[in-house]
Design a protein around this motif. Structure first.
Motif, mmCIF file in Angstrom:
data_model
loop_
_atom_site.group_PDB
_atom_site.id
_atom_site.type_symbol
_atom_site.label_atom_id
_atom_site.label_comp_id
_atom_site.label_asym_id
_atom_site.label_seq_id
_atom_site.Cartn_x
_atom_site.Cartn_y
_atom_site.Cartn_z
ATOM 1 N N ARG A 106 -13.693 -6.631 9.768
ATOM 2 C CA ARG A 106 -13.403 -5.540 8.839
ATOM 3 C C ARG A 106 -13.906 -5.816 7.424
ATOM 4 O O ARG A 106 -13.948 -4.922 6.593
ATOM 5 C CB ARG A 106 -11.889 -5.310 8.749
ATOM 6 N N ASP A 107 -14.268 -7.058 7.161
ATOM 7 C CA ASP A 107 -14.558 -7.508 5.798
ATOM 8 C C ASP A 107 -15.934 -7.024 5.342
ATOM 9 O O ASP A 107 -16.956 -7.437 5.877
ATOM 10 C CB ASP A 107 -14.481 -9.036 5.727
ATOM 11 N N GLN A 108 -15.948 -6.157 4.322
ATOM 12 C CA GLN A 108 -17.200 -5.649 3.785
ATOM 13 C C GLN A 108 -17.785 -6.569 2.720
ATOM 14 O O GLN A 108 -18.912 -6.369 2.274
ATOM 15 C CB GLN A 108 -16.988 -4.248 3.203
ATOM 16 N N CYS A 109 -16.988 -7.554 2.300
ATOM 17 C CA CYS A 109 -17.451 -8.502 1.287
ATOM 18 C C CYS A 109 -17.130 -9.922 1.739
ATOM 19 O O CYS A 109 -16.255 -10.590 1.175
ATOM 20 C CB CYS A 109 -16.787 -8.216 -0.066
ATOM 21 N N PRO A 110 -17.817 -10.411 2.786
ATOM 22 C CA PRO A 110 -17.547 -11.777 3.247
ATOM 23 C C PRO A 110 -17.945 -12.797 2.190
ATOM 24 O O PRO A 110 -18.826 -12.541 1.362
ATOM 25 C CB PRO A 110 -18.425 -11.897 4.507
ATOM 26 N N GLY A 111 -17.278 -13.936 2.219
ATOM 27 C CA GLY A 111 -17.602 -14.998 1.278
ATOM 28 C C GLY A 111 -16.917 -14.881 -0.053
ATOM 29 O O GLY A 111 -17.339 -15.505 -1.026
ATOM 30 N N THR A 112 -15.827 -14.097 -0.126
ATOM 31 C CA THR A 112 -15.079 -13.994 -1.383
ATOM 32 C C THR A 112 -14.517 -15.364 -1.763
ATOM 33 O O THR A 112 -13.950 -16.055 -0.920
ATOM 34 C CB THR A 112 -13.910 -12.995 -1.222
ATOM 35 N N PRO A 113 -14.648 -15.767 -3.031
ATOM 36 C CA PRO A 113 -14.123 -17.085 -3.444
ATOM 37 C C PRO A 113 -12.624 -17.200 -3.211
ATOM 38 O O PRO A 113 -11.892 -16.198 -3.261
ATOM 39 C CB PRO A 113 -14.445 -17.131 -4.947
ATOM 40 N N CYS B 90 -12.987 -6.667 -0.381
ATOM 41 C CA CYS B 90 -13.835 -6.810 -1.566
ATOM 42 C C CYS B 90 -12.986 -7.123 -2.798
ATOM 43 O O CYS B 90 -11.882 -6.585 -2.941
ATOM 44 C CB CYS B 90 -14.626 -5.527 -1.803
ATOM 45 N N PRO B 91 -13.488 -7.960 -3.709
ATOM 46 C CA PRO B 91 -12.740 -8.285 -4.929
ATOM 47 C C PRO B 91 -12.378 -7.024 -5.709
ATOM 48 O O PRO B 91 -13.159 -6.075 -5.783
ATOM 49 C CB PRO B 91 -13.727 -9.161 -5.714
ATOM 50 N N LEU B 92 -11.185 -7.018 -6.301
ATOM 51 C CA LEU B 92 -10.731 -5.865 -7.063
ATOM 52 C C LEU B 92 -11.620 -5.645 -8.284
ATOM 53 O O LEU B 92 -12.080 -6.581 -8.930
ATOM 54 C CB LEU B 92 -9.287 -6.065 -7.516
ATOM 55 N N ASP B 93 -11.839 -4.381 -8.591
ATOM 56 C CA ASP B 93 -12.603 -3.975 -9.774
ATOM 57 C C ASP B 93 -11.787 -2.873 -10.444
ATOM 58 O O ASP B 93 -12.012 -1.682 -10.224
ATOM 59 C CB ASP B 93 -13.987 -3.471 -9.354
ATOM 60 N N SER B 94 -10.817 -3.281 -11.267
ATOM 61 C CA SER B 94 -9.813 -2.355 -11.796
ATOM 62 C C SER B 94 -10.408 -1.218 -12.605
ATOM 63 O O SER B 94 -9.896 -0.096 -12.578
ATOM 64 C CB SER B 94 -8.798 -3.115 -12.653
ATOM 65 N N ASP B 95 -11.489 -1.488 -13.351
ATOM 66 C CA ASP B 95 -12.066 -0.425 -14.178
ATOM 67 C C ASP B 95 -13.287 0.233 -13.535
ATOM 68 O O ASP B 95 -13.964 1.060 -14.159
ATOM 69 C CB ASP B 95 -12.421 -0.947 -15.569
ATOM 70 N N ASN B 96 -13.567 -0.143 -12.274
ATOM 71 C CA ASN B 96 -14.650 0.496 -11.500
ATOM 72 C C ASN B 96 -15.996 0.501 -12.245
ATOM 73 O O ASN B 96 -16.739 1.487 -12.198
ATOM 74 C CB ASN B 96 -14.264 1.938 -11.137
ATOM 75 N N ASP B 97 -16.290 -0.616 -12.902
ATOM 76 C CA ASP B 97 -17.562 -0.687 -13.622
ATOM 77 C C ASP B 97 -18.634 -1.436 -12.840
ATOM 78 O O ASP B 97 -19.739 -1.660 -13.334
ATOM 79 C CB ASP B 97 -17.363 -1.330 -14.991
ATOM 80 N N GLY B 98 -18.314 -1.845 -11.616
ATOM 81 C CA GLY B 98 -19.274 -2.556 -10.786
ATOM 82 C C GLY B 98 -19.225 -4.064 -10.938
ATOM 83 O O GLY B 98 -19.908 -4.786 -10.210
ATOM 84 N N VAL B 99 -18.417 -4.555 -11.881
ATOM 85 C CA VAL B 99 -18.242 -6.002 -12.073
ATOM 86 C C VAL B 99 -16.808 -6.340 -11.675
ATOM 87 O O VAL B 99 -15.866 -5.879 -12.328
ATOM 88 C CB VAL B 99 -18.505 -6.420 -13.529
#
Length: 290
Positions: free
Chosen positions: A130-137, A147-156
């Motif tokens: 199910r993981d769309q972002c494998p290899g998360t630290p 996928c790592p959270l991106d609270s302000d949705n700026d792509g970082v």
């Protein structure tokens, strides 16, 4: 009928009865998780203990002579009570916790570990299939897609973002900032390039995010107020910028990823006519270095 014969017959009858109670109790406890509350009165450990006491006392009495019948009867009753209670004790097994998180129905062919759980290579709580972002630290908080959270949705993602509250729709650089960001509370001892304790704590967080963003180079900019000569202020701001670079290097950021620049009093962001304005002008900024 002799005492021994009478005692043995009575004890045998009670043994048979107690064994039946214990057997029924064990079957009941194995039948369901709530069986212990539905047990018959004669299956209760206290009742079995009482029956065991009678059995043990009878056997002790039956096998003793006149000189020790009281002692043997008491010993037998005590031992019988303990054994009876144990025989009828609730042996309902404790519920076994699931070894895997609730992933729902796992599709056929999904790789699993030794416990039968779907593989989660980065241990973020989201299985690989199910993981769309494998290899998360390790330790990075993720969403339902892994996928790592991106609270302000700026792509970082937050764990790399030096400006985690960017306004919606704003264009940002690789640091997650619209432009250079003032490092709040990164201050120095008076007329010195010595970082304060609070400044070090702020820079620890900055360094952690940079460590998670290894492809980015940064420019550390030092600024002062207008008190003193232009050249003195420029030299002081350069030393302060270099002090920040040195500290960040100690925190694991490669020196070739950082550049120190001292601007002195050249780029004020507030008036130098007030204490508050001068305090704003004495600052350290972080920007992307292309």
């Amino acid at each position: 009928m002799k005492k021994s014969t009478t005692g043995l017959l009575l004890g045998s009858a009670l043994v048979v009865g107690l064994s039946g109670c214990a057997s029924s109790a064990q079957q009941s406890s194995q039948g369901s998780a709530g069986a212990s509350s539905d047990r018959s009165w004669y299956q209760h450990p206290a009742v079995c203990g009482l029956a065991g006491s009678v059995i043990g006392g009878s056997l002790g009495y039956a096998t003793s002579g006149q000189s020790d019948e009281e002692r043997n009867t008491a010993v037998g009753a005590t031992a019988g009570a303990a054994i009876g209670g144990l025989l009828c004790a609730d042996r309902t097994p404790e519920p076994v916790e699931a070894q895997c998180p609730s992933y729902g129905e796992v599709p056929a062919g999904v790789a699993v570990d030794a416990e039968g759980c779907p593989l989660d290579s980065d241990n973020d709580g989201v299985p690989d299939y199910r993981d769309q972002c494998p290899g998360t630290p390790a330790g990075v908080e993720v969403n339902a897609q892994g996928c790592p959270l991106d609270s302000d949705n700026d792509g970082v993602p937050d764990y790399r973002d030096q400006c985690p509250n960017t306004p919606a729709g704003a264009e940002v650089n690789a640091l997650g900032c619209e432009e250079g960001v003032v490092l709040e509370n990164v201050n120095f001892e008076f007329d010195s390039a010595q970082l304060t304790l609070n400044a070090r704590e702020v820079l620890d967080d900055v360094a952690e995010r940079l460590a998670n963003n290894p492809g980015v180079r940064v420019r550390i900019e030092g600024h002062t107020d207008a008190v003193g000569s232009d050249q003195y202020n420029k030299d002081l701001s350069q030393r302060r910028a270099e002090s920040v670079v040195s500290y960040m290097a100690q925190r694991g950021i490669s020196s070739d990823r950082m550049m120190a620049v001292g601007y002195g009093e050249e780029q004020p962001i507030a008036t130098n006519e007030t204490d508050a304005g001068r305090a704003q002008n004495r600052r350290v900024e972080l920007d992307e270095w292309n």
